[in-house]
Design an enzyme around this catalytic site. Sequence first.
Site, PDB file in Angstrom:
ATOM      1  N   GLU A  11      62.644 -57.334 -10.811  1.00 56.41           N
ATOM      2  CA  GLU A  11      61.783 -58.425 -10.359  1.00 56.41           C
ATOM      3  C   GLU A  11      61.754 -58.429  -8.840  1.00 56.41           C
ATOM      4  O   GLU A  11      62.273 -59.332  -8.196  1.00 56.41           O
ATOM      5  CB  GLU A  11      62.283 -59.767 -10.906  1.00 56.41           C
ATOM      6  N   GLU A  40      68.148 -69.954 -15.749  1.00 54.80           N
ATOM      7  CA  GLU A  40      68.304 -69.258 -14.473  1.00 54.80           C
ATOM      8  C   GLU A  40      68.470 -70.262 -13.344  1.00 54.80           C
ATOM      9  O   GLU A  40      67.695 -71.215 -13.240  1.00 54.80           O
ATOM     10  CB  GLU A  40      67.076 -68.386 -14.193  1.00 54.80           C
TER      11      GLU A  40
END
Length: 273
Positions: free
Chosen positions: A251, A149
């Site tokens: 998230e 990520e």
Amino acid sequence: MRAPNGLRFDANLKWLFTEVPFEERFDAAADAGFTGVEYADPYPYPAAGLRRRLADAGLHQVLINTPVGEPGSPERAGAACLPGRTDRFRADLERGLDYAVELGSDFLHVLGGVRPPEVGHDRAFATFVGNLAWAVERARGTGVCLVLEAQNSRDAPGFLLDTQARAAAVVEALGGEGDGDGALGLLLDLYHVQVQEGDLVTTLREQLPRVRHLQIADPPDRTEPGTGEISWPRVFGTLLDAGYAGWIGCEYRPADGTVNGLSWISELAGVAR
């Protein structure tokens, strides 16, 4: 949880259902309609106990992160890019894989790490790529996909992977486009993309062939979709047009309670296919 258009969302238990203790968030997520969960740090809890909570709630484990060091330490975002810390990286990766296998997790997010000021970028990046090459081979046969990520510099200053292009280059270099055990792919967090780079839909279209997992939140406050600046019907339409069938991790920081804020799933992700 599936939206009316078929997109599939999981609950990040670090960010959602914080109204109750962590151990109670599994049942809370299931009661709200989620069938999958993710969270960064399972390591304070025995893996067998977490597996039982997943089974009792009827939930699937989607993603966990590799272990990290204490806040403020050089390993606070992992040791992957730290020269001289290969043993620490490998031990953390082994522990992460053990938990991922025990929990039946689809993905293990290998954090890029924070580059120390005294270490040049090229050296840190070479260290990271070398560690990842070992990790990809180690993960083969486990059934766990490793994901990388990129994170924005505002929320994660000094994070090695600060652009999608940089993370994608590592994926391509290590053969992550292939299928099967041990594959390497992108974890594309749309909040980080928008904050760091903008041009969100273009980036999404470019990177989707490498994407294994998505995460979402709405800038500027990292709250639920519909509370910030992103045109979510356009984003979700892009995913539908591309035939994206993976999980989308929620998230975000609920603006007014977790359950109160879940109406966005039907309102914004209810676009007809």
